[in-house]
Design an enzyme around this catalytic site. Structure first.
Site, PDB file in Angstrom:
ATOM      1  N   GLU A 118      17.725  17.105  16.767  1.00  9.83           N
ATOM      2  CA  GLU A 118      19.026  17.418  16.253  1.00  9.83           C
ATOM      3  C   GLU A 118      19.767  18.266  15.914  1.00  9.83           C
ATOM      4  O   GLU A 118      21.811  17.918  15.675  1.00  9.83           O
ATOM      5  CB  GLU A 118      19.876  18.339  18.269  1.00  9.83           C
ATOM      6  CG  GLU A 118      18.796  18.053  19.038  1.00  9.83           C
ATOM      7  CD  GLU A 118      19.310  18.076  20.734  1.00  9.83           C
ATOM      8  OE1 GLU A 118      19.917  17.771  20.444  1.00  9.83           O
ATOM      9  OE2 GLU A 118      18.770  18.087  21.692  1.00  9.83           O
ATOM     10  N   ASN A 159      13.094  16.739  15.417  1.00 11.86           N
ATOM     11  CA  ASN A 159      13.112  17.456  16.996  1.00 11.86           C
ATOM     12  C   ASN A 159      13.871  18.429  17.057  1.00 11.86           C
ATOM     13  O   ASN A 159      15.918  17.490  16.986  1.00 11.86           O
ATOM     14  CB  ASN A 159      12.825  16.638  17.482  1.00 11.86           C
ATOM     15  CG  ASN A 159      12.376  16.561  19.047  1.00 11.86           C
ATOM     16  OD1 ASN A 159      11.838  17.299  19.126  1.00 11.86           O
ATOM     17  ND2 ASN A 159      13.596  16.673  20.015  1.00 11.86           N
ATOM     18  N   HIS A 194      12.566  24.193  25.329  1.00 16.40           N
ATOM     19  CA  HIS A 194      13.777  24.180  26.436  1.00 16.40           C
ATOM     20  C   HIS A 194      13.751  25.465  26.862  1.00 16.40           C
ATOM     21  O   HIS A 194      15.254  26.573  25.731  1.00 16.40           O
ATOM     22  CB  HIS A 194      14.898  23.860  26.428  1.00 16.40           C
ATOM     23  CG  HIS A 194      14.745  22.606  26.309  1.00 16.40           C
ATOM     24  ND1 HIS A 194      14.196  21.902  27.430  1.00 16.40           N
ATOM     25  CD2 HIS A 194      14.586  21.154  25.828  1.00 16.40           C
ATOM     26  CE1 HIS A 194      14.476  20.156  26.924  1.00 16.40           C
ATOM     27  NE2 HIS A 194      14.719  19.845  26.050  1.00 16.40           N
ATOM     28  N   GLU A 223       9.087  18.790  24.329  1.00 15.74           N
ATOM     29  CA  GLU A 223      10.430  18.716  25.249  1.00 15.74           C
ATOM     30  C   GLU A 223      10.634  20.280  26.501  1.00 15.74           C
ATOM     31  O   GLU A 223      10.901  20.333  26.643  1.00 15.74           O
ATOM     32  CB  GLU A 223      11.890  18.198  25.218  1.00 15.74           C
ATOM     33  CG  GLU A 223      11.962  17.822  24.468  1.00 15.74           C
ATOM     34  CD  GLU A 223      13.361  16.915  23.873  1.00 15.74           C
ATOM     35  OE1 GLU A 223      13.671  17.776  24.711  1.00 15.74           O
ATOM     36  OE2 GLU A 223      13.594  16.531  22.675  1.00 15.74           O
ATOM     37  N   ASP A 225      10.731  23.209  28.698  1.00 15.80           N
ATOM     38  CA  ASP A 225      10.516  23.315  30.336  1.00 15.80           C
ATOM     39  C   ASP A 225      11.210  24.802  30.896  1.00 15.80           C
ATOM     40  O   ASP A 225      11.629  25.370  29.298  1.00 15.80           O
ATOM     41  CB  ASP A 225      11.618  22.725  31.069  1.00 15.80           C
ATOM     42  CG  ASP A 225      13.410  22.265  30.206  1.00 15.80           C
ATOM     43  OD1 ASP A 225      13.182  21.018  30.134  1.00 15.80           O
ATOM     44  OD2 ASP A 225      13.343  23.072  29.409  1.00 15.80           O
TER      45      ASP A 225
HETATM   46  C1  XIL Z   1      18.082  14.128  28.089  1.00 16.50           C
HETATM   47  C2  XIL Z   1      17.522  13.881  29.793  1.00 16.50           C
HETATM   48  O1  XIL Z   1      16.640  13.953  29.983  1.00 16.50           O
HETATM   49  C3  XIL Z   1      19.275  13.308  29.751  1.00 16.50           C
HETATM   50  O2  XIL Z   1      18.099  12.054  31.303  1.00 16.50           O
HETATM   51  C4  XIL Z   1      20.157  12.017  29.741  1.00 16.50           C
HETATM   52  O3  XIL Z   1      21.309  12.103  29.939  1.00 16.50           O
HETATM   53  C5  XIL Z   1      20.139  13.230  28.668  1.00 16.50           C
HETATM   54  O4  XIL Z   1      19.214  13.527  27.257  1.00 16.50           O
HETATM   55  N1  XIL Z   1      16.740  17.048  24.064  1.00 16.50           N
HETATM   56  C6  XIL Z   1      16.722  16.515  24.187  1.00 16.50           C
HETATM   57  C7  XIL Z   1      16.205  15.077  24.929  1.00 16.50           C
HETATM   58  O5  XIL Z   1      16.253  15.582  22.842  1.00 16.50           O
HETATM   59  O6  XIL Z   1      16.809  13.883  25.184  1.00 16.50           O
HETATM   60  C8  XIL Z   1      17.592  15.311  26.694  1.00 16.50           C
HETATM   61  O7  XIL Z   1      17.295  14.555  27.648  1.00 16.50           O
HETATM   62  C9  XIL Z   1      17.399  16.477  26.341  1.00 16.50           C
HETATM   63  C10 XIL Z   1      17.649  18.169  25.654  1.00 16.50           C
END
Ligand code: XIL
Length: 301
Positions: A118, A159, A194, A223, A225
């Site tokens: 990010e 990522n 996401h 990731e 969802d």
């Molecule tokens: C999130 C986790 O799911 C949480 O449990 C933690 O508190 C914060 O990080 N993008 C990412 C992940 O790359 O590392 C993040 O994960 C969600 C967003």
């Protein structure tokens, strides 16, 4: 292509149904936070790997591939890093030590890493996290260079989120990946996915992802969802729409022969979005939703 999920070690240890659902359905494992800097280097140059070692060793004992997430990110940092400002020399040395210690520690057990997570904003600018502020944009290639030196056999990924379809964010990621690839420093790009309903079209995803594949890097869905919050129809209709969003992502993944398809968690009960988002392929009682059938019926083996 392998199916994976973000997984939490406390849930693996404490919830047999969580553990068995993961073991029965997924081939790769991304520790949800156990490999992040706040957990692995809680004090400067004092590393804590006992927890993550147990997790990684359990995964390997169960024949799972571990995806290392993440070495350099602007969040989930220990207080000793964020509680002050650093000179470029100081923070570069801290970043190098963190990366090379963690990658070397897991060498031979973790075959791929999200080196930087990010780093860009939606308008395509460098996200002003502490690394960008105190080192500058060079922190990104430096991070990849340090990781490559620590484990030349590891696959190194960048990522990000909101770079899944064409736009300034995706263009910034593309230009970075192209530059890193020319230096032999990157092997994969993680598209976090996401998303909220209705999700992206297969064509929009394929058009963007194809240009990364042409660069010679593997595209990972890293990731995914699908947040159903605010959907105006019934729960059944929301699950059908969600399944369609997962299906389109899986089809686009097949189109570019992506190497990994990972959801961020697998049960609504432990989603980082909260159970009300109902964002994952298994419900809070670990029952497969239509989204799971959509993924497994479409994704190429
Ligand atoms: C999130 C986790 O799911 C949480 O449990 C933690 O508190 C914060 O990080 N993008 C990412 C992940 O790359 O590392 C993040 O994960 C969600 C967003």
């Amino acid at each position: 292509m392998t199916l994976g999920s973000a997984v939490r070690w406390d849930k693996i240890q404490g919830d047999p149904t969580y553990r068995q659902t993961f073991l029965s359905n997924f081939q790769t494992l991304t520790p949800e936070y156990e490999l992040k800097m706040a957990d692995t280097e809680p004090q400067q140059n004092q590393f804590a790997f006992n927890y993550s070692d147990a997790f990684v060793n359990w995964a390997l004992a169960n024949n799972k591939i571990v995806h290392g997430h993440t070495l350099v990110w602007g969040s989930y940092l220990p207080a000793w890093v964020t509680s002050r400002r650093w000179s470029r020399t100081q923070l570069t040395a801290i970043m190098k030590n963190h990366i090379q210690t963690e990658v070397a520690h897991f060498k031979g057990r973790i075959p791929e890493w999200d080196v930087v997570n990010e780093a860009f904003t939606d308008d395509g600018k460098l996200r002003q996290n502490i690394w960008a502020q105190d080192i500058g944009s060079s922190y990104i290639p430096l991070a990849f260079k340090y990781a490559r030196a620590a484990d030349p056999a590891a696959r190194l990924c960048y990522n990000d989120y909101n770079a899944e379809v064409a736009g300034p964010h995706a263009d910034a990621v593309y230009n970075l990946v192209k530059s890193l690839k020319a230096q032999g420093l990157i092997d994969c790009v993680g598209m976090q996915m996401h998303v909220r309903l209705p999700g992206y079209s297969e064509q929009a995803l394929r058009t963007n992802w194809q240009r990364f594949a042409v660069l010679g890097v593997s595209v990972y869905v890293s990731e995914m969802d699908v947040d159903t919050t605010g959907f105006s129809g019934s729960a059944v209709q929301a699950q059908a729409a969600q399944a369609d969003a997962y299906r389109r992502a899986a089809l686009a993944c097949n189109d570019v022969r992506c190497a990994r398809f990972t959801t961020w968690g697998f049960s609504d009960a432990s989603s980082w979005l909260g159970s009300a988002a109902a964002a994952l392929p298994f419900d809070a009682n670990y029952q497969a939703k239509p989204a799971w059938a959509a993924l497994t019926s479409v994704l190429a083996p």
